[in-house]
Design an enzyme around this catalytic site. Structure first.
Site, PDB file in Angstrom:
ATOM      1  N   GLU A   7       0.843  -1.195   0.000  1.00  0.00           N
ATOM      2  CA  GLU A   7       0.000   0.000   0.000  1.00  0.00           C
ATOM      3  C   GLU A   7       0.875   1.241   0.000  1.00  0.00           C
ATOM      4  O   GLU A   7       2.061   1.180   0.265  1.00  0.00           O
ATOM      5  CB  GLU A   7      -0.920   0.016   1.233  1.00  0.00           C
ATOM      6  CG  GLU A   7      -2.343  -0.487   0.969  1.00  0.00           C
ATOM      7  CD  GLU A   7      -3.186   0.520   0.183  1.00  0.00           C
ATOM      8  OE1 GLU A   7      -2.635   1.533  -0.284  1.00  0.00           O
ATOM      9  OE2 GLU A   7      -4.402   0.284   0.047  1.00  0.00           O
ATOM     10  N   ASN A  62      -5.798   6.758   7.526  1.00  0.00           N
ATOM     11  CA  ASN A  62      -5.490   5.910   6.371  1.00  0.00           C
ATOM     12  C   ASN A  62      -4.343   6.434   5.520  1.00  0.00           C
ATOM     13  O   ASN A  62      -3.245   5.900   5.564  1.00  0.00           O
ATOM     14  CB  ASN A  62      -6.758   5.731   5.522  1.00  0.00           C
ATOM     15  CG  ASN A  62      -6.621   4.660   4.464  1.00  0.00           C
ATOM     16  OD1 ASN A  62      -5.778   3.778   4.569  1.00  0.00           O
ATOM     17  ND2 ASN A  62      -7.457   4.732   3.438  1.00  0.00           N
ATOM     18  N   ASN A 110      -9.772   7.312   0.783  1.00  0.00           N
ATOM     19  CA  ASN A 110      -8.656   6.479   0.333  1.00  0.00           C
ATOM     20  C   ASN A 110      -7.567   7.347  -0.288  1.00  0.00           C
ATOM     21  O   ASN A 110      -7.173   8.337   0.303  1.00  0.00           O
ATOM     22  CB  ASN A 110      -9.169   5.369  -0.593  1.00  0.00           C
ATOM     23  CG  ASN A 110      -8.757   3.987  -0.116  1.00  0.00           C
ATOM     24  OD1 ASN A 110      -7.606   3.762   0.246  1.00  0.00           O
ATOM     25  ND2 ASN A 110      -9.702   3.065  -0.094  1.00  0.00           N
ATOM     26  N   ASP A 169      -9.188   3.198  -5.011  1.00  0.00           N
ATOM     27  CA  ASP A 169      -8.336   3.058  -3.830  1.00  0.00           C
ATOM     28  C   ASP A 169      -7.189   4.052  -3.986  1.00  0.00           C
ATOM     29  O   ASP A 169      -7.409   5.252  -3.997  1.00  0.00           O
ATOM     30  CB  ASP A 169      -7.866   1.611  -3.705  1.00  0.00           C
ATOM     31  CG  ASP A 169      -7.384   1.254  -2.305  1.00  0.00           C
ATOM     32  OD1 ASP A 169      -6.715   2.089  -1.674  1.00  0.00           O
ATOM     33  OD2 ASP A 169      -7.639   0.130  -1.849  1.00  0.00           O
TER      34      ASP A 169
END
Length: 287
Positions: free
Chosen positions: A20, A104, A154, A200
């Site tokens: 990520e 996040n 996101n 995302d």
């Protein structure tokens, strides 16, 4: 009409848990290996190095201050950490009083303003995420919320002129844009593109298009403002994020892994990969 798919992808590296927050920095692709606490850097030849292990399992995200110091948001810990010259991690900002939900993603603009998304109200019973927020940490250390009611906040990207922030609202199937004021405040919220998918991680290119990764649809898509699809790269597993990098920033790096649901994100499975494909326009802006 949808344009033809991109050329064949190339496997750069594999054996990750969940890659990520990919970032192109100092000639390598850096990423967070969720589930392990590792921050990994991969060169063009696929050679990978664990450059740092942080006190977070997931979510966590990285970016750099203009002076080159690494920032890490420890999502569940509510702390924005900064790596000093001696390698030590110190607290750059404490976000714990702003939210009980995990943070996040992070992006730092060209003026040193830090934007962190996620947080927000505690999720409803049976839900993994409540409405998200965006907070701003200015270079003087002040912290304030600048957006709310983000539908699963996101990926974020900021245009090269530091004037527009684009954020992926995964649960609303859209990219949303804000104007950035001189003091970093966000305003003029608007839909940048309605999407047939679940965005995302995202990145910007020099032609003003956005690439977004889509986990359930197993692809990365290049779109123009307004939503026109310019290119699609489809692979065999969920695409979590993408980043333009390489010597000319015209290589699209994709971090992908098999998706088995939120309850299985931390496991012994190591299906994570980094793939690459040539892109039509170079990356710009931040990250």
């Amino acid at each position: 009409m949808q344009k033809p798919s991109a050329p064949q992808t190339r496997l750069v590296t594999e054996g990750l848990a969940f890659g990520e927050s990919p970032r192109w920095h100092d000639g390598r692709l850096w990423l967070c290996n969720w589930g392990t606490g590792e921050i990994v850097a991969v060169d063009a030849g696929g050679n990978s190095e664990i450059v740092l292990t942080v006190p977070a399992v997931l979510p966590y995200s990285i970016d750099w201050l203009p002076d080159g110091r690494l920032l890490v948001i420890s999502g569940r810990g509510g702390l924005l950490l900064r790596q000093e010259a001696d390698g030590a991690l110190v607290t750059h900002a404490d976000l714990r009083n702003l939210s009980k939900s995990p943070w996040n993603e992070i992006v730092v603009d060209g003026r040193g303003n830090v934007y962190v998304n996620g947080g927000g109200p505690v999720p409803a019973p049976g839900q993994h995420f409540g409405p998200g927020t965006v907070v701003l940490i200015t270079p003087d250390g002040a912290v304030r919320q600048v957006a709310e009611n983000i539908a699963f906040a996101n990926g974020m990207a900021i245009t090269p002129d530091n004037r527009t922030l684009i954020i992926a609202e995964s649960h609303a199937n859209r990219l949303t844009a804000f104007d950035i004021a001189a003091d970093g405040t966000l305003s003029n919220r608007r839909v940048w593109a309605d999407l047939d998918g679940f965005p995302d991680g995202i990145c910007l290119d020099a032609e003003g298009a956005v690439w977004y990764a889509d986990v359930p649809n197993k692809h990365c898509v290049r779109v123009r403002e307004g939503g026109e699809v310019l290119q699609t790269v489809t692979i065999d597993r969920g695409c979590f994020a993408c980043m333009l990098g390489g010597a000319d920033r015209k290589t699209l790096f994709i971090v992908a892994a098999e998706w088995r649901g939120f309850e299985h994100m931390v496991s012994e499975a190591r299906t994570g990969q980094v793939l690459s494909v040539e892109a039509p326009a170079p990356g710009v802006g931040w990250p």
